[in-house]
Design a protein around this motif. Sequence first.
Motif, PDB file in Angstrom:
ATOM      1  N   ILE A  32       0.847  -1.192   0.000  1.00 27.29           N
ATOM      2  CA  ILE A  32       0.000   0.000   0.000  1.00 27.29           C
ATOM      3  C   ILE A  32       0.881   1.241   0.000  1.00 27.29           C
ATOM      4  CG2 ILE A  32      -1.744   1.286   1.306  1.00 27.29           C
ATOM      5  CD1 ILE A  32      -2.625  -1.391   2.501  1.00 27.29           C
ATOM      6  N   HIS A  33       0.589   2.177  -0.885  1.00 28.21           N
ATOM      7  CA  HIS A  33       1.363   3.421  -0.913  1.00 28.21           C
ATOM      8  C   HIS A  33       0.466   4.633  -0.702  1.00 28.21           C
ATOM      9  CE1 HIS A  33       5.153   1.443  -1.723  1.00 28.21           C
ATOM     10  NE2 HIS A  33       4.457   0.607  -2.464  1.00 28.21           N
ATOM     11  N   ASP A  34      -0.818   4.373  -0.392  1.00 28.07           N
ATOM     12  CA  ASP A  34      -1.740   5.464  -0.096  1.00 28.07           C
ATOM     13  C   ASP A  34      -1.589   5.803   1.389  1.00 28.07           C
ATOM     14  OD1 ASP A  34      -4.095   7.157  -0.679  1.00 28.07           O
ATOM     15  OD2 ASP A  34      -5.004   5.880   0.850  1.00 28.07           O
ATOM     16  N   HIS A  35      -1.167   7.037   1.660  1.00 28.18           N
ATOM     17  CA  HIS A  35      -0.798   7.386   3.035  1.00 28.18           C
ATOM     18  C   HIS A  35      -1.952   7.271   4.029  1.00 28.18           C
ATOM     19  CE1 HIS A  35       3.022   9.742   1.662  1.00 28.18           C
ATOM     20  NE2 HIS A  35       3.006   8.493   1.275  1.00 28.18           N
TER      21      HIS A  35
ATOM     22  N   PRO B  38       8.129   1.429  -5.583  1.00 26.59           N
ATOM     23  CA  PRO B  38       6.884   2.200  -5.666  1.00 26.59           C
ATOM     24  C   PRO B  38       6.851   3.352  -4.654  1.00 26.59           C
ATOM     25  CG  PRO B  38       6.398  -0.132  -5.833  1.00 26.59           C
ATOM     26  CD  PRO B  38       7.865  -0.018  -5.498  1.00 26.59           C
ATOM     27  N   GLY B  39       7.508   3.182  -3.507  1.00 32.02           N
ATOM     28  CA  GLY B  39       7.608   4.268  -2.528  1.00 32.02           C
ATOM     29  C   GLY B  39       8.422   5.429  -3.087  1.00 32.02           C
ATOM     30  N   THR B  66      15.033  -4.650  -8.789  1.00 27.79           N
ATOM     31  CA  THR B  66      14.672  -6.071  -8.794  1.00 27.79           C
ATOM     32  C   THR B  66      13.247  -6.272  -8.292  1.00 27.79           C
ATOM     33  OG1 THR B  66      15.329  -8.268  -8.083  1.00 27.79           O
ATOM     34  CG2 THR B  66      15.656  -6.505  -6.510  1.00 27.79           C
ATOM     35  N   GLU B  67      12.685  -7.385  -8.678  1.00 23.25           N
ATOM     36  CA  GLU B  67      11.339  -7.763  -8.241  1.00 23.25           C
ATOM     37  C   GLU B  67      11.521  -8.966  -7.318  1.00 23.25           C
ATOM     38  OE1 GLU B  67       9.338  -8.402 -11.987  1.00 23.25           O
ATOM     39  OE2 GLU B  67       9.597  -6.299 -12.558  1.00 23.25           O
ATOM     40  N   ASP B  68      11.225  -8.792  -6.045  1.00 24.85           N
ATOM     41  CA  ASP B  68      11.469  -9.899  -5.116  1.00 24.85           C
ATOM     42  C   ASP B  68      10.409 -10.063  -4.020  1.00 24.85           C
ATOM     43  OD1 ASP B  68      12.249  -7.631  -3.714  1.00 24.85           O
ATOM     44  OD2 ASP B  68      14.320  -8.238  -3.386  1.00 24.85           O
ATOM     45  N   HIS B  69       9.923  -8.965  -3.461  1.00 23.50           N
ATOM     46  CA  HIS B  69       9.002  -9.108  -2.330  1.00 23.50           C
ATOM     47  C   HIS B  69       7.616  -9.602  -2.745  1.00 23.50           C
ATOM     48  CE1 HIS B  69      12.124  -7.066  -0.143  1.00 23.50           C
ATOM     49  NE2 HIS B  69      11.423  -7.097   0.975  1.00 23.50           N
ATOM     50  N   PHE B  70       7.149  -9.125  -3.877  1.00 20.51           N
ATOM     51  CA  PHE B  70       5.756  -9.407  -4.238  1.00 20.51           C
ATOM     52  C   PHE B  70       5.592 -10.234  -5.508  1.00 20.51           C
ATOM     53  CE2 PHE B  70       5.031  -5.903  -1.238  1.00 20.51           C
ATOM     54  CZ  PHE B  70       4.209  -6.592  -0.374  1.00 20.51           C
ATOM     55  N   VAL B  71       6.666 -10.922  -5.908  1.00 21.29           N
ATOM     56  CA  VAL B  71       6.517 -11.848  -7.028  1.00 21.29           C
ATOM     57  C   VAL B  71       6.606 -13.274  -6.492  1.00 21.29           C
ATOM     58  CG1 VAL B  71       7.379 -10.297  -8.798  1.00 21.29           C
ATOM     59  CG2 VAL B  71       9.004 -11.718  -7.547  1.00 21.29           C
ATOM     60  N   PRO B  72       5.888 -14.226  -7.137  1.00 21.31           N
ATOM     61  CA  PRO B  72       4.821 -13.993  -8.115  1.00 21.31           C
ATOM     62  C   PRO B  72       3.690 -13.198  -7.456  1.00 21.31           C
ATOM     63  CG  PRO B  72       4.855 -16.295  -7.393  1.00 21.31           C
ATOM     64  CD  PRO B  72       6.056 -15.638  -6.807  1.00 21.31           C
ATOM     65  N   ARG B  76      -3.943  -8.326  -6.903  1.00 18.43           N
ATOM     66  CA  ARG B  76      -3.991  -7.251  -7.887  1.00 18.43           C
ATOM     67  C   ARG B  76      -3.068  -6.079  -7.499  1.00 18.43           C
ATOM     68  NH1 ARG B  76      -6.955  -2.989  -7.982  1.00 18.43           N
ATOM     69  NH2 ARG B  76      -8.042  -3.635  -6.104  1.00 18.43           N
ATOM     70  N   VAL B  77      -3.085  -5.721  -6.213  1.00 17.79           N
ATOM     71  CA  VAL B  77      -2.280  -4.566  -5.788  1.00 17.79           C
ATOM     72  C   VAL B  77      -0.786  -4.847  -5.982  1.00 17.79           C
ATOM     73  CG1 VAL B  77      -1.803  -2.958  -3.903  1.00 17.79           C
ATOM     74  CG2 VAL B  77      -4.062  -3.982  -4.093  1.00 17.79           C
ATOM     75  N   SER B  78      -0.371  -6.067  -5.621  1.00 17.68           N
ATOM     76  CA  SER B  78       1.037  -6.440  -5.823  1.00 17.68           C
ATOM     77  C   SER B  78       1.389  -6.364  -7.297  1.00 17.68           C
ATOM     78  CB  SER B  78       1.292  -7.861  -5.341  1.00 17.68           C
ATOM     79  OG  SER B  78       0.850  -8.041  -4.032  1.00 17.68           O
ATOM     80  N   ALA B  79       0.504  -6.877  -8.126  1.00 15.26           N
ATOM     81  CA  ALA B  79       0.757  -6.888  -9.572  1.00 15.26           C
ATOM     82  C   ALA B  79       0.933  -5.461 -10.081  1.00 15.26           C
ATOM     83  CB  ALA B  79      -0.391  -7.586 -10.296  1.00 15.26           C
ATOM     84  N   GLU B  80       0.114  -4.554  -9.558  1.00 18.27           N
ATOM     85  CA  GLU B  80       0.209  -3.162 -10.004  1.00 18.27           C
ATOM     86  C   GLU B  80       1.518  -2.514  -9.559  1.00 18.27           C
ATOM     87  OE1 GLU B  80      -3.509  -1.643  -8.623  1.00 18.27           O
ATOM     88  OE2 GLU B  80      -4.588  -2.555 -10.313  1.00 18.27           O
ATOM     89  N   ASN B  81       1.959  -2.849  -8.352  1.00 16.55           N
ATOM     90  CA  ASN B  81       3.246  -2.329  -7.881  1.00 16.55           C
ATOM     91  C   ASN B  81       4.379  -2.741  -8.814  1.00 16.55           C
ATOM     92  OD1 ASN B  81       2.455  -0.856  -5.652  1.00 16.55           O
ATOM     93  ND2 ASN B  81       2.726  -2.525  -4.215  1.00 16.55           N
TER      94      ASN B  81
END
Lengths: 168, 425
Positions: A32-35, B38-39, B66-72, B76-81
């Motif tokens: 989540i990046h929504d504060h 993403p942050g 790199t992609e590591d925390h949320f793969v696979p 949906r939210v992980s995929a968007e990140n």
Amino acid sequence: MKSKEKLKGRVHKYDRDNIDTDVIIPGPYLKIHDHAELAKHAMEGLDPKFAQKVSKGDFLVVGSNFGCGSSREHAPIALSQTGIRAILATSFARIFYRNAVDGGYLLPIEVEKSAVTRISDGDELEIDLERNEITNLTKSESYPMKPFPELVAKIIEAGGLLNYKHEE
Amino acid sequence: MTITEKILARASAKTSVSPGDVIFAKVDKVMMHDVSGPGVIKVFSEWEKKGKRLERIWNPDRVWVTEDHFVPAADRVSAENVITLSNFTKKYGITRHFKYGMGQYGICHTLSHEEAMVLPGEVYVGGDSHTNTTGAMGAFAAGLGHTDVAYVLMNGKIWFRVPETMLFRLEGTKPDYVMAKDIILKIIGDIGTDGANYKAMQFTGSVTKSLSMEERLTLTNMTTEAGAKNGIIEPDETTYNYLAERTDAAYTPVMGDQDAAYSEVFTYEINRLEPIVAKPFSPGNIAAARELAGTEIDKAYIGSCTGAKIEDLRQAARFLKGRKVKVRTEVLPAAQSIYMKAMKEGLINIFMEAGAVVGPPTCGACCGAHMGVLAKGEVCISTTNRNFPGRMGHVESQTYLASPIVVAASAVAGKITDPRDAKAN
Ligand code: SF4
């Protein structure tokens, strides 16, 4: 945020050492990046009702090594978004400390152990950043705070690292 | 000056620095992943909303992703990140983006050495607290948050307070059943989880010198659990040979001075060290594995940047070969390249014949996010580095931290086991 103002607020006290980032904002919320959304889950690992208790300008009072664990900036973001303005601890974990300052989210204030012991949950405090002094309005007593290092004070004054102009 | 001080002096164009000095250091490499990335991107977009334009970043060739925390992607939210990362690297011309499902990818702190992303003498920062790991290559390596990484992407430098250095001399010879993991758990148990706060932890001595590169990386990985700013080991032939197999990039190593000043010096006789386990809920809450023998477990986990490098897998296989696991066991090699090496060496067969699940490289379960989280009340023994409440799942689950040898021996017994009381192949 200015480093020279007076802050006033109520205390939320968790008398524990090593409150880690997994407790402040658990792993599943890292995507989540929504504060505002993050704020709802602040301190969930310790007190699921935390976010509802805090009013804008309040203080968190804790033990040593606050914010240890991961580098997630979600932690200071979530806390500041609940309304917490400053955290009083005997020490901070390094990444949490720099995230709090560099992101301009909240003030990490180092105090002596005796201050943490004296301050109770619900006390009203006034923090004078000019004089590095904390007054407990409820108990009519005061405690010293460790002054911010020079660069940290400048970054706080600028409102975060991105706004700070570094002279070569 | 110590190696840490010399690297920071060089990076800040000073002839010397001392602990306590606040400097702005030029950064050589910077890393971000699918949590910190993403942050950072959010920081960029807020910045742009203020009317500041960001056409380019400081140096796309010095940034890797790199992609590591949320793969696979678990949802949906992980995929968007993960998609956000691709948009960012494309926009700013960052070519070193290790993508899930497209060849080499894996956990950031594993790729940093497997792919020789960081070289001796460099200043390396990453959006992850275990960035310390890569200090084993003789670099200054420290973790930062989103804003700091964003600042580095814009300016190519960042501030540091020069840390005091604590020196750990690891002497003697290492017994066969002891791994670097036992050594670092013992040290954290002794100095505490804030014992090295704001400081550098440097390792030396005959045992450090005899350790392979991967074992050294386990030592520096968990300096984070003692609160250290960085972990570091002076480079030597082991470092240079390891790098020679992976890169032909040039570098100028830095070594500490003979008369360098250390804030504290600790000496450990490793001959006498026993296998160590950290009990819930702190990496500093240690006990000898034998003291905990018989503790019932529900799961054994062999994964993460700490405990799923090829040598970790080889050591685990010694205890799993020809046996069956008695509890749920998961093995997740730390990178695609390590998975392939393990396959060629026959280790994957050993794990699967023992009954373990072998999964794709991911941080998932290590940080309690997905791919095998713990239920309420479950007990896990794990090769990872943290066991805070809720770290690997439910806040009332429990994690014991141990070496791959101890975890494998425990998986076979179905309870915590000292490897000396189990049979190795
Ligand atoms: S494997 Fe675990 S400790 Fe390592 S980077 Fe991933 S989440 Fe962090």
